[in-house]
Every structure is written in C-alpha cells, then in structure tokens.
Write a protein that holds these residues in place. Sequence first.
Motif, short mmCIF file in Angstrom:
data_model
loop_
_atom_site.label_atom_id
_atom_site.label_comp_id
_atom_site.label_asym_id
_atom_site.label_seq_id
_atom_site.Cartn_x
_atom_site.Cartn_y
_atom_site.Cartn_z
N TRP A 22 -29.45 28.80 3.21
CA TRP A 22 -28.46 28.39 4.17
C TRP A 22 -27.27 27.79 3.00
CZ3 TRP A 22 -27.52 29.48 8.83
CH2 TRP A 22 -28.50 29.44 9.50
N GLU A 26 -23.55 29.08 3.87
CA GLU A 26 -22.43 28.37 3.89
C GLU A 26 -21.32 28.34 3.04
OE1 GLU A 26 -24.25 24.43 6.05
OE2 GLU A 26 -24.91 24.69 4.07
N PRO A 32 -19.38 23.79 6.08
CA PRO A 32 -20.89 23.39 6.39
C PRO A 32 -21.12 24.10 8.03
CG PRO A 32 -19.47 21.69 6.61
CD PRO A 32 -18.53 22.81 5.96
N LEU A 33 -22.51 24.21 8.15
CA LEU A 33 -23.03 24.25 9.49
C LEU A 33 -23.78 23.27 9.98
CD1 LEU A 33 -23.89 27.89 9.04
CD2 LEU A 33 -22.09 27.27 10.17
N LYS A 38 -28.92 25.34 12.15
CA LYS A 38 -29.69 25.74 11.15
C LYS A 38 -31.27 25.88 11.35
CE LYS A 38 -27.61 23.45 8.06
NZ LYS A 38 -27.00 22.67 6.50
#
Length: 224
Positions: A22, A26, A32-33, A38
């Motif tokens: 991740w 990202e 950001p997620l 995620k």
Amino acid sequence: MTDLTALTRICPPPGQATGIRWDTIEAGLGMPLPQDYKQLADRYGPGTFNDYLHLFHPHGVTEFVNLTGPMPGRIRAQLRKDYNQGTHPVPYAPDTLFACGATDNGEYLFWITDPAADPERWRIAINEARGPRWFTYDGTLTAFLVSVLSGQIHVPQFPHSILDSPARFTPPHPTLWKPEAPSDTQPVDTAAIRSWARAHGYDVPPRGRIPPAIREAWERANRP
C-alpha cells in the motif's frame, strides 16, 4: 462488529487475503487511501459483487478496473468537462471525486475525497450512467457494500434484481480474446459506439477514427 466482518458474513470472500504494497500504491496515486478500502481489497482481491458491482483494485486484470490505471483520471476529466460546460450536473467539485468502482449499467462509484488528507472521513457518491441523478452515502465503501448487499438501502440507480440471489463475490477469470479476421468483421454503428463511450466516461472524438482502446472496451461490453 466491523464493517468488513459484516461483509464477509453476508458475502464470503474467495480465499486467502492478498498482499498489497500500500505504501507503493499510495505513493503512485499521490494520495492516501481509506483504511477500510485497503482491508477490503486485501481480503477480497479484484472481482465483482453480485455480478454487478466492480470495485477498482490495484491488481485489477484490465485497465478498466485497475485503481492505478487510467480510468480514474479519464472519468475525472469527463466530469470536469461536464461540470465546466454544464452538460450534466455534477454535485461535487470534480477534482474531489476519485472513481473507485463501476457497475454493469455504466454508473461509477466515487470517493468524495474531502478532506483530502483524512480519507477516513471520505464519503461515497454514485452517478447515473444516462441521467442526471446522483446518490450520496455518508460512510465508507465497505459500509456501503454491507448496506446495499443486505438490503438496508437501495440506490435508485441500481436495479432491484441485484438482490435476487444471495450476496456473492466473483474473482475475475481472464480469457484470451482474439479479434475476428477482417473478412468476418461485421459493420458496426460508430455513432452507437461514441454514445456508449461518452456514457461510460470516455473522451471520444465526435468524428474520425475511434481509438482502439475505446472500440475494444465497447466490444467487450457488448459481446454476446
């Protein structure tokens, strides 16, 4: 009970969790997620809910369902054009909308990325493929899936038949597709392809040659 636990109870995931870097994803996206996404993407992998809801995933097997592929950018560009020209209503600033899924009917699911630095507060928006309506869900993507698949909410753009069968998740099964020989190719209505492409967020020229990627996407979507 977490939203992900609730989702796995009503819609079992296909197998072992996938491993996704991740930090790399990202960094590539430049944003950001949400943590719920995620965990959702790790647990389910790429695929489709109820043969209708396709979530964009970092391991999506085609560019049309890949979170890091060109589709989110193309869709945002089309929204920006609609917003600026007043072609279709867009209730949020296009630059705050990031596509995270699509439906078989051509709707898109978006994160409303406001505030940009706090993805845990992002909400979900769904447009109408061939109309002006939008639907907003005040919660995470995982909570949205739980609410839809359990029948707690009905999104006006979605068909009621989405709940005709028990909730299910289907991983992708890529197949090798070979175009027919030119002698076997049937003539097609290019106006229909352009109309389909615009409804699905593609920037297609009003005349001239249709880009091969759009033609291929149309053929996949309309293959018997």
